[in-house]
Design a protein around this motif. Sequence first.
Motif, PDB file in Angstrom:
ATOM      1  N   THR A 121      -2.508 -11.840  -4.095  1.00 48.14           N
ATOM      2  CA  THR A 121      -2.816 -10.952  -5.035  1.00 48.14           C
ATOM      3  C   THR A 121      -1.285 -10.126  -5.426  1.00 48.14           C
ATOM      4  OG1 THR A 121      -3.490  -8.662  -3.965  1.00 48.14           O
ATOM      5  CG2 THR A 121      -4.715  -9.932  -4.861  1.00 48.14           C
ATOM      6  N   ASP A 122      -0.154  -9.451  -4.128  1.00 56.50           N
ATOM      7  CA  ASP A 122       0.865  -9.344  -3.905  1.00 56.50           C
ATOM      8  C   ASP A 122       0.189  -7.611  -5.241  1.00 56.50           C
ATOM      9  OD1 ASP A 122       3.416  -8.176  -4.544  1.00 56.50           O
ATOM     10  OD2 ASP A 122       3.889  -9.821  -6.262  1.00 56.50           O
ATOM     11  N   HIS A 123      -0.591  -7.017  -4.654  1.00 56.60           N
ATOM     12  CA  HIS A 123      -1.575  -5.827  -5.020  1.00 56.60           C
ATOM     13  C   HIS A 123       0.201  -4.890  -5.165  1.00 56.60           C
ATOM     14  CE1 HIS A 123      -4.093  -2.689  -5.108  1.00 56.60           C
ATOM     15  NE2 HIS A 123      -3.623  -1.994  -4.673  1.00 56.60           N
ATOM     16  N   ASP A 153       8.909   0.087 -13.689  1.00 60.74           N
ATOM     17  CA  ASP A 153       7.980  -0.968 -12.579  1.00 60.74           C
ATOM     18  C   ASP A 153       7.351  -2.131 -11.935  1.00 60.74           C
ATOM     19  OD1 ASP A 153       9.564   1.276 -10.955  1.00 60.74           O
ATOM     20  OD2 ASP A 153       8.459   2.622  -9.708  1.00 60.74           O
ATOM     21  N   CYS A 154       7.616  -3.051 -11.575  1.00 59.92           N
ATOM     22  CA  CYS A 154       7.426  -4.109 -11.594  1.00 59.92           C
ATOM     23  C   CYS A 154       6.041  -4.597 -10.363  1.00 59.92           C
ATOM     24  CB  CYS A 154       8.493  -5.528 -11.235  1.00 59.92           C
ATOM     25  SG  CYS A 154      10.446  -5.207 -12.140  1.00 59.92           S
ATOM     26  N   GLY A 155       4.847  -5.004 -11.056  1.00 65.74           N
ATOM     27  CA  GLY A 155       3.124  -5.002  -9.891  1.00 65.74           C
ATOM     28  C   GLY A 155       2.554  -3.936 -11.164  1.00 65.74           C
ATOM     29  N   PHE A 213       1.085  -0.958  -0.143  1.00 69.05           N
ATOM     30  CA  PHE A 213       0.209  -0.182  -0.048  1.00 69.05           C
ATOM     31  C   PHE A 213       0.990   1.090   0.059  1.00 69.05           C
ATOM     32  CE2 PHE A 213      -4.510  -1.957   1.419  1.00 69.05           C
ATOM     33  CZ  PHE A 213      -4.561  -2.334   0.238  1.00 69.05           C
ATOM     34  N   ARG A 214       2.492   1.180   0.140  1.00 71.59           N
ATOM     35  CA  ARG A 214       3.343   2.356  -0.504  1.00 71.59           C
ATOM     36  C   ARG A 214       2.905   3.548   0.625  1.00 71.59           C
ATOM     37  NH1 ARG A 214       5.059  -0.927  -3.914  1.00 71.59           N
ATOM     38  NH2 ARG A 214       4.187  -1.522  -5.887  1.00 71.59           N
ATOM     39  N   ASP A 215       2.396   3.316   1.606  1.00 67.93           N
ATOM     40  CA  ASP A 215       2.652   4.567   2.838  1.00 67.93           C
ATOM     41  C   ASP A 215       3.308   4.205   4.006  1.00 67.93           C
ATOM     42  OD1 ASP A 215       1.241   6.819   4.002  1.00 67.93           O
ATOM     43  OD2 ASP A 215      -1.129   6.179   3.738  1.00 67.93           O
ATOM     44  N   PRO A 256       6.480  -4.731   4.433  1.00 65.03           N
ATOM     45  CA  PRO A 256       7.215  -3.548   4.341  1.00 65.03           C
ATOM     46  C   PRO A 256       8.048  -2.471   3.184  1.00 65.03           C
ATOM     47  CG  PRO A 256       8.389  -5.549   4.618  1.00 65.03           C
ATOM     48  CD  PRO A 256       7.403  -5.776   3.989  1.00 65.03           C
ATOM     49  N   ASN A 257       8.266  -2.894   2.158  1.00 67.61           N
ATOM     50  CA  ASN A 257       9.475  -2.224   1.279  1.00 67.61           C
ATOM     51  C   ASN A 257       8.665  -0.684   0.944  1.00 67.61           C
ATOM     52  OD1 ASN A 257       7.343  -3.345  -0.619  1.00 67.61           O
ATOM     53  ND2 ASN A 257       8.191  -3.522  -2.194  1.00 67.61           N
ATOM     54  N   THR A 258       7.638  -0.021   2.038  1.00 69.90           N
ATOM     55  CA  THR A 258       7.798   1.754   2.079  1.00 69.90           C
ATOM     56  C   THR A 258       8.606   2.184   2.511  1.00 69.90           C
ATOM     57  OG1 THR A 258       7.020   1.400   4.263  1.00 69.90           O
ATOM     58  CG2 THR A 258       5.314   1.422   2.275  1.00 69.90           C
TER      59      THR A 258
HETATM   60  O1  DOR Z   1       6.652  -7.434  -8.792  1.00 72.45           O
HETATM   61  C1  DOR Z   1       6.207  -6.554  -7.592  1.00 72.45           C
HETATM   62  N1  DOR Z   1       6.009  -5.697  -7.622  1.00 72.45           N
HETATM   63  N2  DOR Z   1       6.985  -8.041  -6.809  1.00 72.45           N
HETATM   64  C2  DOR Z   1       7.567  -7.275  -5.351  1.00 72.45           C
HETATM   65  O2  DOR Z   1       7.775  -8.425  -5.487  1.00 72.45           O
HETATM   66  C3  DOR Z   1       7.086  -6.631  -5.476  1.00 72.45           C
HETATM   67  C4  DOR Z   1       6.348  -5.474  -5.837  1.00 72.45           C
HETATM   68  C5  DOR Z   1       6.088  -4.221  -5.538  1.00 72.45           C
HETATM   69  O3  DOR Z   1       6.135  -3.310  -4.078  1.00 72.45           O
HETATM   70  O4  DOR Z   1       6.102  -2.909  -6.348  1.00 72.45           O
END
Ligand code: DOR
Length: 477
Positions: free
Chosen positions: A314-316, A333-335, A68-70, A98-100
């Motif tokens: 989902t890996d939203h 960007d991935c996802g 959720f990026r926040d 946790p990758n905020t």
């Molecule tokens: O595609 C992805 N995007 N895979 C991940 O594991 C992280 C995610 C993201 O945070 O954008």
Amino acid sequence: MTIGIIADLVVTGGTIVTPDTEYKAGIAIKDGKILAIGDQDAMPEAKETLDATGLHVLPGAIDVHVHFRDPGYPQKEDFASGTAAAAFGGVTTVFDMPNTLPAISDAKSLAEKHAIAGAKAHVDYGLYAVLGEDSLPNIGALIEGGVIGFKCYMGNTFGRIPSPTTGAMLELFEIVAPTGKRISLHAETNSIMERREARLRAMGRTDPLAHLAARPAVVATEAVARAAILSEWTGARIHILHISSAAELRPLAEAKARGVDITGETCPQYLLLSSDDYEEKCGVIRVNPPVRETENQDPIWQALVDGTIDMIATDHAPHSIEEKTREDIWTVDCGFPGVETQMPLMLTEVARRKASLSDYVRWSAEKPAKCWGLYPTKGALMVGSDADLAIVDTNREWTIDDANIQSTAKISPWHGMKATALPIHTIVRGCFAMKDRTLQDNAKGWGRSVHAIQEMPTPDVRNADQTMAAVTAPRKG
Ligand code: DOR
Ligand code: ZN
């Protein structure tokens, strides 16, 4: 009628779906809990009633994998837009990664995220903390601060959180094992994919399929097998995120057969998209791990049906339109977003007889709750459980349109896909988060952290006498 008790809400006329069966019944809710389930005439009086005739009543989905990026990336998503998207998708609990910015790897960053989520969330949530070399000294403080579990990045992805070495992973697993917290793994081995990506880039490849070429299934398979060995040795509970290939199923099934406490999820993109889609969807489909060759789809479905894969998540991973439409694949960007469309897409497959509605609630609610010790408070339609409900029209044809999704990220590979199911109302602990496809503003800030619910057996710690802490402790005498 139960004399004297007045429910807050009674839902009538719907068909309740459990992991075993479907039946018509009313559900009475009081103080956020399920008070009664049964014959409509046996329901208590209520302050409010909802007619769910013709609809299915499912336990709200628990999506154990969202971004959720926040704080950090408001152009992509924040906790309000992300949890609004969850509510529209019939999702009543999310576990946020946790990758905020900052990453969640110490007590301070965790407390800040709790404050953000507590103020903005429309649905319940758990927060993950990073399990890496930097957070090793902070594990106790992170648990104290309230985490649902840990996330270990065996491979690099968005946020570039460094991957721990295998040596560091072993020590981290040793420390987490006795706490019983589950470690969720981004199981892609960094050294393999970095090497391949460097070669592909040196050759001048910038096309979408180069992304898949850099990350073949062995990248994930080797990581799953290695993580399972460390889990088996230490007794740490682990969870394999986003299973994308048939090849990962063997180390997963073998570890389960050996008694390792390992669980796994897959996501709609690995069931419904394939390498044939890269040409049309280009960077929009770029995700880690990558969408793979078609022959992976059936074995992954089969593994869900037979329980080798435990759940659907989902890996939203929302990004902006500009971030997803760059020409050079390595700069995309991935996802992509998914929390809002998972239930409609999966129930569309159920309607195609790929599985039953009961299978679906097992994957989307019961198993996630059980694997993180939330069951039966969460993930169940039972008396005494939290009243977390997804009330769904399983006979509604509609077309996914990125312009109309709640997520801030208005770009996904789901755009234009037809679905035959739609969540109509979403209830979180007795409160409507979404009603008649309308967000309920009063639900903002209603969401609560679920980390304190702990219905888990004692962990089975192994080789405690051989941990780093044990062998480096000062000798007595
Ligand atoms: O595609 C992805 N995007 N895979 C991940 O594991 C992280 C995610 C993201 O945070 O954008
Ligand atoms: Zn992810």
